[in-house]
Design a protein around this motif. Sequence first.
Motif, PDB file in Angstrom:
ATOM      1  N   THR A 126      -1.839 -75.511  72.513  1.00  0.00           N
ATOM      2  CA  THR A 126      -1.302 -74.581  71.849  1.00  0.00           C
ATOM      3  C   THR A 126      -2.329 -73.220  72.148  1.00  0.00           C
ATOM      4  OG1 THR A 126      -0.526 -76.090  70.333  1.00  0.00           O
ATOM      5  CG2 THR A 126      -0.369 -73.555  69.745  1.00  0.00           C
ATOM      6  N   ASN A 127      -1.694 -72.264  72.714  1.00  0.00           N
ATOM      7  CA  ASN A 127      -2.463 -70.955  72.811  1.00  0.00           C
ATOM      8  C   ASN A 127      -1.777 -69.864  72.021  1.00  0.00           C
ATOM      9  OD1 ASN A 127      -4.265 -72.239  74.799  1.00  0.00           O
ATOM     10  ND2 ASN A 127      -2.635 -71.960  76.497  1.00  0.00           N
ATOM     11  N   THR A 128      -2.464 -69.350  71.210  1.00  0.00           N
ATOM     12  CA  THR A 128      -2.036 -68.191  70.259  1.00  0.00           C
ATOM     13  C   THR A 128      -2.589 -66.788  70.929  1.00  0.00           C
ATOM     14  OG1 THR A 128      -2.172 -69.736  68.409  1.00  0.00           O
ATOM     15  CG2 THR A 128      -1.783 -67.379  68.018  1.00  0.00           C
ATOM     16  N   GLU A 129      -1.476 -66.071  71.062  1.00  0.00           N
ATOM     17  CA  GLU A 129      -1.881 -64.674  71.552  1.00  0.00           C
ATOM     18  C   GLU A 129      -1.048 -63.715  70.495  1.00  0.00           C
ATOM     19  OE1 GLU A 129      -0.935 -63.786  75.457  1.00  0.00           O
ATOM     20  OE2 GLU A 129      -1.953 -65.644  76.243  1.00  0.00           O
ATOM     21  N   GLY A 130      -1.677 -63.026  69.539  1.00  0.00           N
ATOM     22  CA  GLY A 130      -1.168 -62.295  68.596  1.00  0.00           C
ATOM     23  C   GLY A 130      -0.442 -63.190  67.531  1.00  0.00           C
ATOM     24  N   SER A 131       0.851 -62.957  67.486  1.00  0.00           N
ATOM     25  CA  SER A 131       1.620 -63.601  66.546  1.00  0.00           C
ATOM     26  C   SER A 131       2.628 -64.697  67.225  1.00  0.00           C
ATOM     27  CB  SER A 131       2.733 -62.638  65.747  1.00  0.00           C
ATOM     28  OG  SER A 131       3.597 -61.949  66.644  1.00  0.00           O
ATOM     29  N   ARG A 132       2.283 -64.845  68.492  1.00  0.00           N
ATOM     30  CA  ARG A 132       2.970 -65.633  69.269  1.00  0.00           C
ATOM     31  C   ARG A 132       2.255 -66.987  69.732  1.00  0.00           C
ATOM     32  NH1 ARG A 132       6.705 -63.262  73.925  1.00  0.00           N
ATOM     33  NH2 ARG A 132       7.987 -65.256  73.217  1.00  0.00           N
ATOM     34  N   GLN A 133       2.941 -68.157  69.856  1.00  0.00           N
ATOM     35  CA  GLN A 133       2.329 -69.344  70.351  1.00  0.00           C
ATOM     36  C   GLN A 133       2.908 -69.816  71.718  1.00  0.00           C
ATOM     37  OE1 GLN A 133       2.366 -71.658  66.622  1.00  0.00           O
ATOM     38  NE2 GLN A 133       0.207 -71.421  66.374  1.00  0.00           N
ATOM     39  N   PHE A 134       2.012 -70.316  72.412  1.00  0.00           N
ATOM     40  CA  PHE A 134       2.749 -70.826  73.922  1.00  0.00           C
ATOM     41  C   PHE A 134       2.254 -72.344  73.850  1.00  0.00           C
ATOM     42  CE2 PHE A 134       2.129 -66.537  74.329  1.00  0.00           C
ATOM     43  CZ  PHE A 134       3.272 -65.784  74.846  1.00  0.00           C
ATOM     44  N   TYR A 135       3.014 -73.090  74.433  1.00  0.00           N
ATOM     45  CA  TYR A 135       2.968 -74.562  74.538  1.00  0.00           C
ATOM     46  C   TYR A 135       2.906 -75.044  75.961  1.00  0.00           C
ATOM     47  CZ  TYR A 135       3.740 -74.011  69.581  1.00  0.00           C
ATOM     48  OH  TYR A 135       3.843 -73.544  68.064  1.00  0.00           O
ATOM     49  N   LYS A 168      10.936 -71.340  78.997  1.00  0.00           N
ATOM     50  CA  LYS A 168       9.772 -71.213  79.601  1.00  0.00           C
ATOM     51  C   LYS A 168       9.193 -69.683  80.084  1.00  0.00           C
ATOM     52  CE  LYS A 168       6.370 -72.896  82.491  1.00  0.00           C
ATOM     53  NZ  LYS A 168       5.607 -71.761  82.668  1.00  0.00           N
ATOM     54  N   GLN A 169       8.121 -69.583  79.599  1.00  0.00           N
ATOM     55  CA  GLN A 169       7.664 -68.142  80.186  1.00  0.00           C
ATOM     56  C   GLN A 169       6.049 -68.235  80.838  1.00  0.00           C
ATOM     57  OE1 GLN A 169       7.284 -65.476  76.599  1.00  0.00           O
ATOM     58  NE2 GLN A 169       9.562 -65.886  76.148  1.00  0.00           N
ATOM     59  N   ASP A 170       5.707 -67.027  81.533  1.00  0.00           N
ATOM     60  CA  ASP A 170       4.618 -67.257  82.414  1.00  0.00           C
ATOM     61  C   ASP A 170       3.383 -67.998  81.447  1.00  0.00           C
ATOM     62  OD1 ASP A 170       6.018 -66.214  84.284  1.00  0.00           O
ATOM     63  OD2 ASP A 170       5.152 -63.877  83.765  1.00  0.00           O
ATOM     64  N   ARG A 171       3.206 -67.819  80.309  1.00  0.00           N
ATOM     65  CA  ARG A 171       2.142 -68.113  79.615  1.00  0.00           C
ATOM     66  C   ARG A 171       2.324 -69.454  78.843  1.00  0.00           C
ATOM     67  NH1 ARG A 171       2.317 -62.685  78.554  1.00  0.00           N
ATOM     68  NH2 ARG A 171       0.255 -61.483  79.004  1.00  0.00           N
ATOM     69  N   GLY A 172       3.314 -70.096  79.176  1.00  0.00           N
ATOM     70  CA  GLY A 172       3.691 -71.309  78.539  1.00  0.00           C
ATOM     71  C   GLY A 172       5.146 -71.401  77.954  1.00  0.00           C
ATOM     72  N   ILE A 173       5.209 -72.732  77.243  1.00  0.00           N
ATOM     73  CA  ILE A 173       6.653 -72.512  76.570  1.00  0.00           C
ATOM     74  C   ILE A 173       6.841 -72.039  75.235  1.00  0.00           C
ATOM     75  CG2 ILE A 173       8.323 -74.614  75.900  1.00  0.00           C
ATOM     76  CD1 ILE A 173       7.183 -76.331  78.060  1.00  0.00           C
ATOM     77  N   VAL A 174       7.663 -71.413  74.878  1.00  0.00           N
ATOM     78  CA  VAL A 174       7.963 -70.738  73.596  1.00  0.00           C
ATOM     79  C   VAL A 174       8.858 -71.341  72.995  1.00  0.00           C
ATOM     80  CG1 VAL A 174       8.557 -68.585  72.305  1.00  0.00           C
ATOM     81  CG2 VAL A 174       7.003 -68.446  74.460  1.00  0.00           C
ATOM     82  N   VAL A 175       8.583 -71.620  71.553  1.00  0.00           N
ATOM     83  CA  VAL A 175       9.527 -72.117  70.838  1.00  0.00           C
ATOM     84  C   VAL A 175      10.185 -71.356  69.689  1.00  0.00           C
ATOM     85  CG1 VAL A 175       9.911 -74.257  68.815  1.00  0.00           C
ATOM     86  CG2 VAL A 175       8.415 -74.751  70.725  1.00  0.00           C
ATOM     87  N   SER A 176      11.539 -71.384  69.646  1.00  0.00           N
ATOM     88  CA  SER A 176      12.273 -70.614  68.812  1.00  0.00           C
ATOM     89  C   SER A 176      12.991 -71.395  67.678  1.00  0.00           C
ATOM     90  CB  SER A 176      13.286 -69.691  69.315  1.00  0.00           C
ATOM     91  OG  SER A 176      14.164 -68.789  68.597  1.00  0.00           O
ATOM     92  N   THR A 177      12.654 -71.294  66.297  1.00  0.00           N
ATOM     93  CA  THR A 177      13.298 -72.096  65.548  1.00  0.00           C
ATOM     94  C   THR A 177      13.692 -71.353  64.242  1.00  0.00           C
ATOM     95  OG1 THR A 177      12.974 -74.253  64.528  1.00  0.00           O
ATOM     96  CG2 THR A 177      10.969 -72.968  64.763  1.00  0.00           C
ATOM     97  N   ASN A 178      14.504 -71.835  63.551  1.00  0.00           N
ATOM     98  CA  ASN A 178      14.611 -71.551  62.147  1.00  0.00           C
ATOM     99  C   ASN A 178      14.018 -72.291  60.845  1.00  0.00           C
ATOM    100  OD1 ASN A 178      16.223 -73.747  62.179  1.00  0.00           O
ATOM    101  ND2 ASN A 178      18.244 -72.688  61.446  1.00  0.00           N
ATOM    102  N   THR A 179      13.186 -73.000  61.386  1.00  0.00           N
ATOM    103  CA  THR A 179      12.560 -74.473  60.461  1.00  0.00           C
ATOM    104  C   THR A 179      11.331 -73.513  59.766  1.00  0.00           C
ATOM    105  OG1 THR A 179      12.953 -75.970  62.097  1.00  0.00           O
ATOM    106  CG2 THR A 179      11.406 -76.583  60.427  1.00  0.00           C
ATOM    107  N   ASN A 180      11.318 -73.938  58.579  1.00  0.00           N
ATOM    108  CA  ASN A 180      10.174 -73.215  57.593  1.00  0.00           C
ATOM    109  C   ASN A 180       9.385 -74.433  57.497  1.00  0.00           C
ATOM    110  OD1 ASN A 180       8.716 -72.537  55.320  1.00  0.00           O
ATOM    111  ND2 ASN A 180      10.199 -71.307  54.562  1.00  0.00           N
ATOM    112  N   PHE A 181       8.226 -74.422  58.207  1.00  0.00           N
ATOM    113  CA  PHE A 181       7.242 -75.517  58.354  1.00  0.00           C
ATOM    114  C   PHE A 181       6.404 -75.737  56.812  1.00  0.00           C
ATOM    115  CE2 PHE A 181       8.178 -75.209  62.913  1.00  0.00           C
ATOM    116  CZ  PHE A 181       8.482 -76.861  63.131  1.00  0.00           C
ATOM    117  N   LEU A 182       6.285 -74.628  56.507  1.00  0.00           N
ATOM    118  CA  LEU A 182       5.728 -74.409  55.025  1.00  0.00           C
ATOM    119  C   LEU A 182       6.397 -75.236  53.863  1.00  0.00           C
ATOM    120  CD1 LEU A 182       3.313 -73.492  53.353  1.00  0.00           C
ATOM    121  CD2 LEU A 182       4.841 -71.465  52.802  1.00  0.00           C
ATOM    122  N   ILE A 183       7.793 -75.231  53.711  1.00  0.00           N
ATOM    123  CA  ILE A 183       8.554 -76.023  53.165  1.00  0.00           C
ATOM    124  C   ILE A 183       8.493 -77.607  53.482  1.00  0.00           C
ATOM    125  CG2 ILE A 183      10.884 -76.188  52.067  1.00  0.00           C
ATOM    126  CD1 ILE A 183      11.257 -73.436  52.187  1.00  0.00           C
TER     127      ILE A 183
END
Length: 396
Positions: free
Chosen positions: A77-86, A177-192
Amino acid sequence: MFDRITFATQNKLDGNNPIDLGHLAECMIFYKSTYVIASQGILKQLIKYFGVDGLIELLDSNVLHIIYTESMVGVSTNTEGSRQFYDVVEMSSPQHLYQDVLRKQIVEVTGKAGKGRRLANKIQDKIKVTNHDHSILDGTRHSILNQQYIQTAANLVLNSKLNGSVDLSGLRFQTEKQDRGIVVSTNTNFLILNQVYHKFVPATHSSLTPASILAEVLDLEKELCFASNNVSEIAASQISSTLAKNKFDYIFEQSYKTEEKINNFSDFALDNAQKLRDAVNNKKITAKDVIQIIEKSHKFKSWLTKKSPESDLIKEYYAEVTKETVADKLPGKTARFSVFTGLGLAADATLTGGLGTVAGLSLGALDTFYLDKLLSGWKPNQFIDDQLLPVINKKT
């Protein structure tokens, strides 16, 4: 059935108990050959429980085969700002070289350097050494980036980890798939979701994240790759079993381009089996007792592998093997098996007039490899571990 089975890590976050020894003991009693894909933690656990002489006895009888992996695979997992790339990655280290690890672990277990080195020399050539096949990473990426597959897989993983206690019907889990890795888009609230998850799994053990979902997809690909190479069945956790069924359904749907859902597995339960697994894990019986039961099972296994898997037959076998042993008086339990029926293969043959339907389709190379193995007779039956986290006890 009951010829070969492949056993891998069940608990990734407890270095002292990465596998369920009781489940492993049951596998070695039922199956002629049990293959253990061993990390450092698993190798040390086996040495500590069975002892070097006990392991040699099991290895020499071919009931146990240990395959030590010098490399590791995982999700980065690579974090850049508010985005995470896997991404899925393979790692290796000079500290993971087999001979050095083996000697160090045996010395630690025995507490004696000279004896440890002698025992290491005695067993080292009996254990196979390998690295993870690069196809595992490519195959996992292909699965993660297939929107139909990853959406279903994410739902199944979360449902299993949450014990079905949360309504996931509106879940969206997409990847790109993006240049820096795989981006996940989800409506899942992992906190809950983690508020629910941590009611029965400590936060100090693990939390639900997009990476944890992708890691389960990776683990399945790893298990299937080793099992298919061994042409063996699978000792599966509940999550892996569910994901495997989804994987084979997906492969067959893609192979003949239909949305028809075909159940390729048939589950059955073995009632009144002794609680050997619990007795092993609770240290009510010793490793020596387990080896004695396994030795007794040898003369029955050739007979068992030639029979169709039926609950009454397996119950009869298990009762005979454990009769007049320390396991004979243990209380009852239920063991679960999932048998591959291959209805997808049959449907493919019926609809197309043959089984050569994979060319030019959207299956990845690893999925195509699985399908080729299935067409050649591989039956990925599963001996299922029902417990979510068999070695974790919640601490309040």
